[in-house]
Enzyme design. Structure first.
Site, PDB file in Angstrom:
ATOM      1  N   GLY A   1       0.766  -1.242   0.000  1.00  0.00           N
ATOM      2  CA  GLY A   1       0.000   0.000   0.000  1.00  0.00           C
ATOM      3  C   GLY A   1       0.795   1.290   0.000  1.00  0.00           C
TER       4      GLY A   1
ATOM      5  N   GLU B   1       3.985   4.447   5.898  1.00  0.00           N
ATOM      6  CA  GLU B   1       2.793   3.610   5.812  1.00  0.00           C
ATOM      7  C   GLU B   1       1.675   4.324   5.059  1.00  0.00           C
ATOM      8  OE1 GLU B   1       1.367   1.040   5.611  1.00  0.00           O
ATOM      9  OE2 GLU B   1       1.208  -0.175   7.402  1.00  0.00           O
TER      10      GLU B   1
ATOM     11  N   ASP C   1      -4.897   1.595  10.901  1.00  0.00           N
ATOM     12  CA  ASP C   1      -6.273   1.263  11.258  1.00  0.00           C
ATOM     13  C   ASP C   1      -6.256   0.773  12.715  1.00  0.00           C
ATOM     14  OD1 ASP C   1      -8.817   0.212  11.453  1.00  0.00           O
ATOM     15  OD2 ASP C   1      -8.745  -0.895   9.575  1.00  0.00           O
TER      16      ASP C   1
ATOM     17  N   LYS D   1      -6.748   6.362  10.898  1.00  0.00           N
ATOM     18  CA  LYS D   1      -8.146   6.271  11.332  1.00  0.00           C
ATOM     19  C   LYS D   1      -8.173   6.631  12.798  1.00  0.00           C
ATOM     20  CE  LYS D   1      -9.584   2.913   7.894  1.00  0.00           C
ATOM     21  NZ  LYS D   1     -10.205   1.595   7.640  1.00  0.00           N
TER      22      LYS D   1
ATOM     23  N   PHE E   1     -13.844   2.476   5.327  1.00  0.00           N
ATOM     24  CA  PHE E   1     -12.857   1.772   4.509  1.00  0.00           C
ATOM     25  C   PHE E   1     -12.560   2.584   3.249  1.00  0.00           C
ATOM     26  CE2 PHE E   1     -10.991  -1.371   1.725  1.00  0.00           C
ATOM     27  CZ  PHE E   1     -10.163  -2.066   2.594  1.00  0.00           C
ATOM     28  N   VAL E   2     -11.292   2.894   3.054  1.00  0.00           N
ATOM     29  CA  VAL E   2     -10.912   3.746   1.932  1.00  0.00           C
ATOM     30  C   VAL E   2     -10.022   2.995   0.932  1.00  0.00           C
ATOM     31  CG1 VAL E   2     -11.147   5.946   3.147  1.00  0.00           C
ATOM     32  CG2 VAL E   2      -8.996   4.676   3.304  1.00  0.00           C
TER      33      VAL E   2
ATOM     34  N   ARG F   1      -5.728   0.478  -6.323  1.00  0.00           N
ATOM     35  CA  ARG F   1      -4.511   1.129  -5.841  1.00  0.00           C
ATOM     36  C   ARG F   1      -4.079   2.286  -6.745  1.00  0.00           C
ATOM     37  NH1 ARG F   1      -2.201  -2.188  -1.850  1.00  0.00           N
ATOM     38  NH2 ARG F   1      -2.442  -4.432  -2.162  1.00  0.00           N
TER      39      ARG F   1
HETATM   40  P1  IMP Z   1      -3.917  -2.184  10.864  1.00  0.00           P
HETATM   41  O1  IMP Z   1      -2.968  -3.281  11.217  1.00  0.00           O
HETATM   42  O2  IMP Z   1      -5.325  -2.516  11.272  1.00  0.00           O
HETATM   43  O3  IMP Z   1      -3.477  -0.831  11.362  1.00  0.00           O
HETATM   44  O4  IMP Z   1      -4.017  -2.152   9.297  1.00  0.00           O
HETATM   45  C1  IMP Z   1      -2.973  -1.717   8.539  1.00  0.00           C
HETATM   46  C2  IMP Z   1      -3.070  -2.181   7.121  1.00  0.00           C
HETATM   47  O5  IMP Z   1      -4.373  -2.656   6.761  1.00  0.00           O
HETATM   48  C3  IMP Z   1      -2.794  -1.031   6.187  1.00  0.00           C
HETATM   49  O6  IMP Z   1      -1.424  -0.900   5.952  1.00  0.00           O
HETATM   50  C4  IMP Z   1      -3.589  -1.401   4.961  1.00  0.00           C
HETATM   51  O7  IMP Z   1      -2.833  -2.251   4.144  1.00  0.00           O
HETATM   52  C5  IMP Z   1      -4.779  -2.161   5.514  1.00  0.00           C
HETATM   53  N1  IMP Z   1      -5.947  -1.265   5.696  1.00  0.00           N
HETATM   54  C6  IMP Z   1      -6.448  -0.809   6.862  1.00  0.00           C
HETATM   55  N2  IMP Z   1      -7.510  -0.006   6.670  1.00  0.00           N
HETATM   56  C7  IMP Z   1      -7.668   0.056   5.328  1.00  0.00           C
HETATM   57  C8  IMP Z   1      -8.593   0.766   4.468  1.00  0.00           C
HETATM   58  O8  IMP Z   1      -9.496   1.520   4.900  1.00  0.00           O
HETATM   59  N3  IMP Z   1      -8.437   0.569   3.142  1.00  0.00           N
HETATM   60  C9  IMP Z   1      -7.473  -0.238   2.610  1.00  0.00           C
HETATM   61  N4  IMP Z   1      -6.573  -0.891   3.359  1.00  0.00           N
HETATM   62  C10 IMP Z   1      -6.682  -0.751   4.714  1.00  0.00           C
HETATM   63 MG    MG Z   2      -0.321  -1.362   4.391  1.00  0.00          MG
END
Ligand code: IMP
Ligand code: MG
Length: 174
Positions: free
Chosen positions: A40, A95, A99, A127, A148-149, A161
């Site tokens: 990402g 990053e 989330d 977020k 969700f984006v 992407r």
């Molecule tokens: P976390 O571990 O929950 O903080 O998630 C981190 C990873 O989840 C990010 O680096 C993204 O790859 C993916 N992710 C989290 N939220 C989103 C979203 O809203 N859209 C797309 N990918 C997301």
């Molecule tokens: Mg990521």
């Protein structure tokens, strides 16, 4: 699938320019190792780096994603580790989005034991208020809601992407 635009390419560019200036100032006189989290972060890495006026090196890590789900699994797997040694270096993780914070929490822990001189995080999106672990993010371009984006590097089931903007999945959400 309908996508409602949330952050324009112009706003992204302006914020990353500002972030790059701040990083340049904060790390003045130092060399930086930028660590992009694949997949990402590839776009924000490329655009942010162009606004950092310091000697920089680049490395990437690949972390397992959610697959086709929009829910965090809490399961983090390193698919590709760094090629560089980071001991004694100033490391800035780049990053796309934070989330739950579980991915970065795991990453930070596994990098800290390698004894970098410093270890900070720059994220395009955060977020707000939904992190399941406390996480200290030094640079954030845009705090957003829990939706969700996609776009600008962010995917849903591997797609979207390449959108030049960040948008919210599903026209009726939000
Ligand atoms: P976390 O571990 O929950 O903080 O998630 C981190 C990873 O989840 C990010 O680096 C993204 O790859 C993916 N992710 C989290 N939220 C989103 C979203 O809203 N859209 C797309 N990918 C997301
Ligand atoms: Mg990521």
């Amino acid at each position: 699938m309908e996508i409602r635009p949330l952050i324009s390419p112009e706003d992204i560019e302006a914020k990353l320019a500002e972030m790059g200036r701040q990083i340049t100032e904060d790390y003045a006189g130092k060399e930086l190792l930028l660590v992009g989290v694949l997949r990402g972060a590839f776009m924000v890495m490329a655009d942010l780096a162009r606004h950092i006026d310091l000697p920089c090196e680049f490395d990437f890590m690949a972390i397992s994603s959610y697959g086709a789900s929009t829910q965090t699994s809490g399961v983090v797997r390193i698919l590709k580790d760094l090629d560089e040694e980071i001991e004694g270096r100033d490391v800035l993780i780049v990053e796309d989005i934070i989330d739950s914070g579980l991915t970065l929490n795991y990453l930070i822990k596994s990098l800290r034991v390698r004894k970098p001189a410093s270890l900070e995080i720059a994220a395009l999106l955060l977020k707000e208020g939904i992190q399941r672990v406390p996480i200290d993010v030094r640079y954030v371009a845009f705090p957003i809601g829990p939706e969700f984006v996609v776009g600008y590097g962010l995917d849903y089931a591997g797609k979207y992407r390449n959108l030049p903007y960040v948008g919210v999945m599903g026209g009726d959400v939000g």
